[in-house]
Design an enzyme around this catalytic site. Sequence first.
Site, PDB file in Angstrom:
ATOM      1  N   ASP A  70       0.717  -1.077  -0.155  1.00  0.00           N
ATOM      2  CA  ASP A  70      -0.161   0.013  -0.451  1.00  0.00           C
ATOM      3  C   ASP A  70       0.947   1.764   0.261  1.00  0.00           C
ATOM      4  O   ASP A  70       2.600   1.146   0.392  1.00  0.00           O
ATOM      5  CB  ASP A  70      -0.366  -0.220   1.242  1.00  0.00           C
ATOM      6  CG  ASP A  70      -2.211   0.943   1.318  1.00  0.00           C
ATOM      7  OD1 ASP A  70      -2.045   1.879   0.691  1.00  0.00           O
ATOM      8  OD2 ASP A  70      -3.154  -0.218   1.032  1.00  0.00           O
ATOM      9  N   VAL A 109       0.839   2.772  -6.539  1.00  0.00           N
ATOM     10  CA  VAL A 109       0.495   1.875  -7.796  1.00  0.00           C
ATOM     11  C   VAL A 109       0.604   3.381  -8.992  1.00  0.00           C
ATOM     12  O   VAL A 109       0.894   1.980  -9.959  1.00  0.00           O
ATOM     13  CB  VAL A 109      -0.994   1.648  -8.069  1.00  0.00           C
ATOM     14  CG1 VAL A 109      -1.773   0.112  -6.841  1.00  0.00           C
ATOM     15  CG2 VAL A 109      -1.952   2.550  -7.790  1.00  0.00           C
ATOM     16  N   ASN A 147      -5.828  -4.251  -6.105  1.00  0.00           N
ATOM     17  CA  ASN A 147      -7.307  -3.502  -5.452  1.00  0.00           C
ATOM     18  C   ASN A 147      -6.902  -1.941  -4.950  1.00  0.00           C
ATOM     19  O   ASN A 147      -8.175  -1.993  -4.492  1.00  0.00           O
ATOM     20  CB  ASN A 147      -7.749  -4.869  -4.050  1.00  0.00           C
ATOM     21  CG  ASN A 147      -8.258  -4.243  -2.890  1.00  0.00           C
ATOM     22  OD1 ASN A 147      -9.269  -3.807  -3.178  1.00  0.00           O
ATOM     23  ND2 ASN A 147      -7.906  -3.514  -2.016  1.00  0.00           N
ATOM     24  N   TYR A 164     -14.487   8.079 -11.963  1.00  0.00           N
ATOM     25  CA  TYR A 164     -14.793   6.938 -11.577  1.00  0.00           C
ATOM     26  C   TYR A 164     -15.225   5.778 -12.375  1.00  0.00           C
ATOM     27  O   TYR A 164     -14.830   4.632 -12.373  1.00  0.00           O
ATOM     28  CB  TYR A 164     -15.092   6.198  -9.997  1.00  0.00           C
ATOM     29  CG  TYR A 164     -14.825   5.305  -9.080  1.00  0.00           C
ATOM     30  CD1 TYR A 164     -13.858   4.793  -8.296  1.00  0.00           C
ATOM     31  CD2 TYR A 164     -15.940   4.957  -9.355  1.00  0.00           C
ATOM     32  CE1 TYR A 164     -14.271   3.903  -7.573  1.00  0.00           C
ATOM     33  CE2 TYR A 164     -16.271   3.069  -8.217  1.00  0.00           C
ATOM     34  CZ  TYR A 164     -14.885   3.382  -7.496  1.00  0.00           C
ATOM     35  OH  TYR A 164     -14.948   1.813  -6.975  1.00  0.00           O
ATOM     36  N   ILE A 223     -19.827  -1.667   0.311  1.00  0.00           N
ATOM     37  CA  ILE A 223     -19.213  -2.495   1.101  1.00  0.00           C
ATOM     38  C   ILE A 223     -18.637  -1.530   1.950  1.00  0.00           C
ATOM     39  O   ILE A 223     -17.641  -0.403   1.691  1.00  0.00           O
ATOM     40  CB  ILE A 223     -17.685  -3.177   0.665  1.00  0.00           C
ATOM     41  CG1 ILE A 223     -18.208  -3.883  -0.627  1.00  0.00           C
ATOM     42  CG2 ILE A 223     -17.036  -4.416   1.612  1.00  0.00           C
ATOM     43  CD1 ILE A 223     -18.591  -4.882  -0.678  1.00  0.00           C
TER      44      ILE A 223
END
Length: 239
Positions: free
Chosen positions: A36, A55, A81, A146, A179
């Site tokens: 991360d 990333v 992810n 997004y 979630i």
Amino acid sequence: MRLQGKIALVIGAASGIGYAVAELFAREGSTVIASDITTPAQGYPAGIEAAELDVTSEDAWAQIVSGIIAKHSRLDVLVNNAGIIAYEPLHELEVKAWDRMIAVDQTGVFLGMCEAARAMRGRNPGSIINISSIWGNAGVAGAHSYQAAKGAVRNMSKNAALTYVGAGIRVNSLHPGFIHTPLTDAQAPDLNTVVIASTPMKRGGTPMEIAYGALYLASDESSFVTGTELVIDGGYLAQ
Ligand code: NAP
């Protein structure tokens, strides 16, 4: 021990869904490298290797994957992810904000798949799991950048699945509904209420409910599964 002996790299693992994936994979026998831009306040569970990765950095991707190959000789599973979210509608979206979203949520997945494919091809079969969203499949007002990124992740996964099917690399996308994570906790409560009310099960999911989907796609139980979209959303997309 559904992942006994596997080497898995989980990206965006310090929080939410990624943390649950790292925890579950380790419990199921995998060697887990959890990565991360930040570290979890509570630390990672015992046995998990922590590594820093932004990333959006091509060099950082090359470094982390070559480090894994040097130490473990192979990479079996990549879970792409890491992600950010934004809600600007098209007419309010500035190029800078668009570029940031695409860099993290789309280019990050591209760079990760590139490195994983290079590491897995000709060495060992593998499984790549890209976290998209229900907004990668269905439209929603606002959140233009997004939706663009998550829709692209869905198609990029299918392209990679077909490109590498002969190399034994399986590539699938996973599409969570709402979630409960730090990402959604930080959103306007009204927005969360609307999405949960639109979910047939009338609740949000837990990170572990997504992690179990990732576990299936990572394990050899899904050996005939590639190019698919695994939706875990309390029935949202069935409407
Ligand atoms: P989260 O709790 O915010 O976890 C995402 C992690 O990714 C965070 O630790 C975040 O760090 C990290 N990250 C952000 N930018 C990064 C970068 N450039 N390089 C490496 N790591 C970076 O969010 P989550 O809800 O678990 O989401 C995980 C994934 O599921 C995301 O791709 C998200 O779009 C997707 N998803 C979530 C939901 C939901 O309802 N929660 C629904 C559908 C899809 P920081 O905290 O420092 O930003």
